[in-house]
Design an enzyme around this catalytic site. Structure first.
Site, short mmCIF file in Angstrom:
data_model
loop_
_atom_site.label_atom_id
_atom_site.label_comp_id
_atom_site.label_asym_id
_atom_site.label_seq_id
_atom_site.Cartn_x
_atom_site.Cartn_y
_atom_site.Cartn_z
N SER A 1 2.65 -4.69 7.17
CA SER A 1 2.30 -4.50 5.76
C SER A 1 3.48 -4.87 4.88
O SER A 1 4.59 -4.40 5.07
CB SER A 1 1.92 -3.04 5.51
OG SER A 1 0.77 -2.69 6.23
N ASP B 1 -2.40 -18.84 13.75
CA ASP B 1 -1.25 -19.32 14.52
C ASP B 1 -1.31 -18.81 15.95
O ASP B 1 -1.29 -17.59 16.18
CB ASP B 1 0.05 -18.86 13.85
CG ASP B 1 1.25 -19.66 14.32
OD1 ASP B 1 1.52 -19.64 15.53
OD2 ASP B 1 1.89 -20.29 13.46
N HIS C 1 0.87 -1.19 0.00
CA HIS C 1 0.00 0.00 0.00
C HIS C 1 0.90 1.23 0.00
O HIS C 1 2.10 1.15 0.30
CB HIS C 1 -0.95 0.00 1.20
CG HIS C 1 -0.26 0.09 2.53
ND1 HIS C 1 0.36 1.24 2.99
CD2 HIS C 1 -0.06 -0.83 3.50
CE1 HIS C 1 0.88 1.03 4.17
NE2 HIS C 1 0.65 -0.23 4.51
#
Length: 467
Positions: free
Chosen positions: A420, A405, A285
């Site tokens: 990210s 997890d 992004h």
């Protein structure tokens, strides 16, 4: 006869004439004690509602009425079919990539395949590299959409998952705030009076190019209270206005009443490096200003080595955050693109990682997967996730994934800011990168296709891939 089944009967009367009651009622006129009786009475009630009255007040379905109902049902079915085909056209990809001799198959759309028969340019079994057009069809017979199929050798990249620091300088001074200026005549705000807004990028004041905060200050001092033309950019459009600086009696200087920023820095995760092309990809992004939310217009930038030194766990409504420390001023690479789907640039030194094949977008499926991310130090770890949904229509949010997890959930609560760019792997191939976290559910987030990121990385100017 007594029956514990459903007893159904009609209630007479002008208001509830066709009402159907369901309750146990032993005996009584009109009692029906079996499920078959319920179905018959229910059908009769529906038929009476749908059948118009005749002239004598009775109900009889005429041939004309039957034809009318059949036509109406046919129209509804046709509209539904057209809407379904329109939806299918939107969700099917515009382009697919294939290896030589790889059949064209869309596992997420099992009932869609290349059009069969004469005249179709089918790439169901390709051998030569190149670009072809093919028509996708329902069951291979009903055409739905013509797409482009590109045949190429499957790319292999260096998958990272390591943290990296970002230093960026913006093209123009970004307006991030306003403050009233105290003058002899009272408080005023020249910037607001000139029509400037948060997120505007001031690129020139008078004859001075304003790429830094210092240049904005110099332009105001040079104007010395005279009206000055301001050239700025708002949502990609260049505009002009006139600003009249005023003398700040408290700080003894000329001011415009606005706060500006010319640089940005932060921490993210490096997704992959294509060593052959000499490019990197990260974040998934754009880098945006923390105050205005506007994407930073890149003037120059670099990536540096980084270490994760802390983490704030995420909770519903409050996303967590990784905290990093820059390890060196030595640049690992130069940022060339701050785009809607990540940051990209050229590398100037070797970056460690594992050589991994890239999955084409149509090969990404809902199911078990893993992410590589770093929650402490400099080395990434693998954590289990589950891809809940895959979407070809949205160019930047191609996957919805959920962290499963226990180790990662215990450390961070799920996905946090700073993750990210974390690579997503499925069946041993790189399928995408983590891009966003769902604020109300930090265990879930979005991902982008690795294929999209590689295409953008190969568009970096000055590289062999971009030629």
């Amino acid at each position: 006869m007594h029956d514990t089944g459903i007893v159904v009967y009609l209630v007479k009367g002008p208001v509830r004439r066709y009402g159907i009651l369901s309750r146990a009622r032993p005996g009584g006129k009109g009692e029906i004690g079996t499920m078959a009786g319920f179905e018959i009475r229910f059908f009769r009630a529906c038929l009476r509602i749908l059948t118009p009255k005749n002239a004598q007040g009775g109900r009889k379905m005429s041939k004309h009425s039957i034809v009318r109902w059949i036509k109406m049902i046919g129209v509804y079915l046709l509209v539904a079919a057209v809407a379904a085909l329109g939806w299918l056209w939107c969700v099917l990809p515009e382009e697919v990539y294939l290896e030589p001799e790889q059949p064209l198959a869309l596992p997420r759309f099992g009932w869609v395949e290349p059009l069969r028969g004469h005249g179709s340019r089918n790439v169901a079994s390709t051998r030569a590299a190149g670009s072809y057009q093919t028509t996708l069809a329902l069951g291979g017979w009903l055409p739905v959409k013509t797409i482009r199929a590109t045949v190429m050798q499957r790319p292999t990249v260096t998958v990272c998952g390591t943290p990296f620091g970002v230093k960026m300088f913006s093209e123009g001074a970004l307006v991030v705030g306003f403050s009233e200026v105290h003058t002899a005549a009272g408080t005023v705000n020249p910037a607001k009076q000139a029509g400037l807004r948060l997120g505007d990028r001031v690129i020139r004041m008078g004859n001075t190019v304003t790429e830094t905060n210092e240049q904005v200050h110099a332009a105001l001092e040079a104007a010395a209270g005279a009206a000055v033309e301001v050239v700025y950019v708002r949502k990609g459009e260049q505009r002009q206005t006139i600003l009249l600086p005023v003398w700040d009696t408290q700080n003894a200087q000329w001011r415009a009443g606005m706060w500006v920023r010319d640089s940005s820095a932060g921490v993210g995760t490096l997704t992959f490096v294509d060593a052959q092309a000499g490019v990197f990809a990260g974040l998934g992004h754009p880098i945006s200003d923390s105050d205005t939310g506007e994407r930073v217009a890149l003037r120059s930038g670099e990536i540096v080595a980084c270490q994760i030194v802390g983490c704030t766990g995420g909770t519903a409504g409050s996303p967590g955050e990784l905290k990093g420390k820059f390890l060196s001023d030595h640049a690992l690479g130069r940022i060339c693109i701050n785009g809607e789907n990540g940051v990209y640039g050229t590398v100037s030194t070797a970056i460690a990682g594992q050589q991994t094949e890239l999955a084409f977008a149509q090969e990404v499926l809902p199911g078990a997967a893993e992410i590589l991310t770093t929650t402490s130090g400099e080395k990434p770890r693998s954590y289990r996730v589950y891809i809940e949904k895959v979407n070809d229509a949205d160019p930047r949010r191609n996957m919805v994934l959920r962290v499963t997890d226990p180790a990662l959930l215990a450390q961070t609560g799920g996905i946090v800011q700073g993750m990210s760019g974390s690579p997503i792997l499925q069946n041993g191939r790189l399928v995408g990168a983590v891009t966003h976290v769902l604020v109300n559910d930090p265990t879930r987030g979005y991902g982008i296709f690795a294929q999209t990121m590689l295409e953008q990385a190969h568009s970096v100017p000055g590289t062999d891939a971009a030629a």
